[in-house]
Scaffold this active site. Structure first.
Site, PDB file in Angstrom:
ATOM      1  N   LYS A 127       0.564  -1.195  -0.089  1.00  0.00           N
ATOM      2  CA  LYS A 127       0.311  -0.050   0.327  1.00  0.00           C
ATOM      3  C   LYS A 127       0.890   1.340   0.710  1.00  0.00           C
ATOM      4  CE  LYS A 127      -3.302   2.502   2.645  1.00  0.00           C
ATOM      5  NZ  LYS A 127      -4.130   2.838   3.990  1.00  0.00           N
ATOM      6  N   GLU A 183      -8.660  11.427  13.091  1.00  0.00           N
ATOM      7  CA  GLU A 183      -7.235  10.306  13.858  1.00  0.00           C
ATOM      8  C   GLU A 183      -6.856  10.596  14.674  1.00  0.00           C
ATOM      9  OE1 GLU A 183      -5.443   6.621  11.155  1.00  0.00           O
ATOM     10  OE2 GLU A 183      -6.282   8.538  10.148  1.00  0.00           O
ATOM     11  N   GLU A 227      -7.308  -2.726   2.637  1.00  0.00           N
ATOM     12  CA  GLU A 227      -6.704  -0.963   3.712  1.00  0.00           C
ATOM     13  C   GLU A 227      -6.207  -0.942   4.835  1.00  0.00           C
ATOM     14  OE1 GLU A 227      -7.177   3.762   2.681  1.00  0.00           O
ATOM     15  OE2 GLU A 227      -7.823   2.146   1.008  1.00  0.00           O
ATOM     16  N   GLU A 364     -11.753  11.240  -4.021  1.00  0.00           N
ATOM     17  CA  GLU A 364     -11.217  10.506  -2.731  1.00  0.00           C
ATOM     18  C   GLU A 364     -10.811  12.184  -2.303  1.00  0.00           C
ATOM     19  OE1 GLU A 364      -9.247   7.774   1.002  1.00  0.00           O
ATOM     20  OE2 GLU A 364     -10.023   7.159  -1.250  1.00  0.00           O
TER      21      GLU A 364
END
Length: 380
Positions: A127, A183, A227, A364
């Protein structure tokens, strides 16, 4: 580097960004740093000063690349307030949208290049997170706290931060990083450690039924679940040596912001050694695959090759006190305001895995830029 800061001038108001170098607003409370006693462009030096008692607290920002200068300070005082930040909701200057870097077509091409790497026979990369930026221009000086107030007001959890970046060196003098990150990179209270990684996302919909289906689709998406699992696995590997126990759910749950659905996993544990501070923990886990990729070194190399230096975007912002307690947020949904206050550079990225679609990844980033654009009162 560690340097002693000059005391704040008496004529600087309490709302001046220079007299308030750090604010972190969270739903459970706000931390405000007042004044500057010392500043550090080295995370190691800041951690050592905290550990040996020279620093009563450390606040500020870590860069995306741990080898680059940090922007950390010891404040004159560190204030804790209940609830999210209640700043003055003042009028903003007119904001105009400028160029994107890279262009939309160039970002798609970068994602395609990353996919070729991910699909190559000898590839070890699983990733990589690729980002783009959008430059905006203010007709008059934009006060960092004015943007912060609007971001906090627009966020359902009251999340927001404003960090002065001058401690990182002359190139950052007068600049601020302002954002509304959802986050938690790491939080420490006594021997209790927690974090809440977010990876895998989908845009919110105005129609409630369509919005519900979008969230359910994200929760069932094999690509997004993979992911997300990479992020959780990396955090487990980083925290396991530092904790006597770790509680990690087997599957993620849905988390929502005004603009996005996210897959999130609440992680909690107990420290083996109480001398390990929140800053130490932040250094140990940053950058996670949520903002970089995996394996970390391979992802960082590809990001450097395709993007260059990210500065403080996708770094971490937070605080640690003399007890070692503190909270650090992932430096996303943010913008850098220049020293004149008239140029704002907003950033957004997305995780690329083998199943990614380049045009979906572009969309996104556009959705994620919506957090800052909404705070500035402009349409994408």
């Amino acid at each position: 580097m560690e340097s002693t800061a000059v005391a704040e001038s008496a004529d600087i108001g309490a709302d001046s960004p220079s007299s308030t170098p750090f604010i972190l607003s969270r739903p459970h409370g706000t931390v405000v740093a007042v004044g500057t006693r010392a500043q550090y462009d080295s995370t190691l030096a800041a951690a050592e000063a905290l550990r040996d008692g020279r620093a009563t607290a450390i606040v500020g920002a870590l860069p995306f690349d741990p080898e680059h200068p940090s922007a950390l300070v010891t404040p004159q005082s560190l204030k804790h307030e209940s609830g999210s930040w209640n700043g003055e909701y003042r009028e903003l200057p007119r904001i105009r949208i400028g160029p994107a870097a890279p262009t939309e077509a160039e970002h798609v091409a970068r994602v395609e290049a990353a996919l070729r790497e991910l699909h190559s026979p000898d590839n070890t990369l699983e990733k990589v997170v690729l980002a783009r930026s959008l430059t905006l221009h203010a007709d008059e000086r934009l006060h960092p706290h004015a943007l912060l107030a609007r971001l906090v007001a627009h966020d359902q959890g009251g999340n927001g931060f404003s960090v002065a970046l001058g401690a990182a060196g002359d190139a950052w003098s007068g600049k601020h990083l302002v954002g509304s990150s959802p986050e938690v990179l790491i939080r420490r209270r006594g021997d209790a450690v927690s974090c809440h990684p977010l990876a895998g996302s989908a845009p919110r919909r105005s129609d409630p039924e369509s919005d519900r289906r979008t969230g359910e689709g994200l929760a069932a998406s094999e690509k997004n679940l993979r992911e997300h699992a990479l992020v959780v696995d990396a955090l487990r590997a980083s925290l396991a040596p530092l904790c006597t126990e770790l509680d990690i759910p087997d599957s993620p749950s849905l988390t929502r912001t005004p603009h996005l659905w996210h897959l999130g996993t609440p992680v909690s544990g107990r420290l083996r050694d109480r001398s390990v501070t929140a800053l130490d923990l932040a250094v140990a886990v940053h950058p996670t695959p949520a903002v970089c990729g995996t394996p970390t070194d391979a992802a960082r190399r590809l990001i450097a090759e395709l993007e260059g230096d990210r500065g403080f975007y996708a770094g971490a912002v937070g605080w640690t006190d003399s007890d070692g307690d503190g909270e650090w947020m992932v430096g996303i949904r943010c913008a850098e305001i220049d020293a004149r206050g008239t140029t704002i550079v907003a950033h957004a990225g997305g995780g690329i895995v083998a199943a990614s679609d380049p045009h979906d990844e572009l969309a996104e980033t556009t959705t994620k830029l919506g957090t800052i654009l909404a705070g500035l009162g402009v349409e994408p």
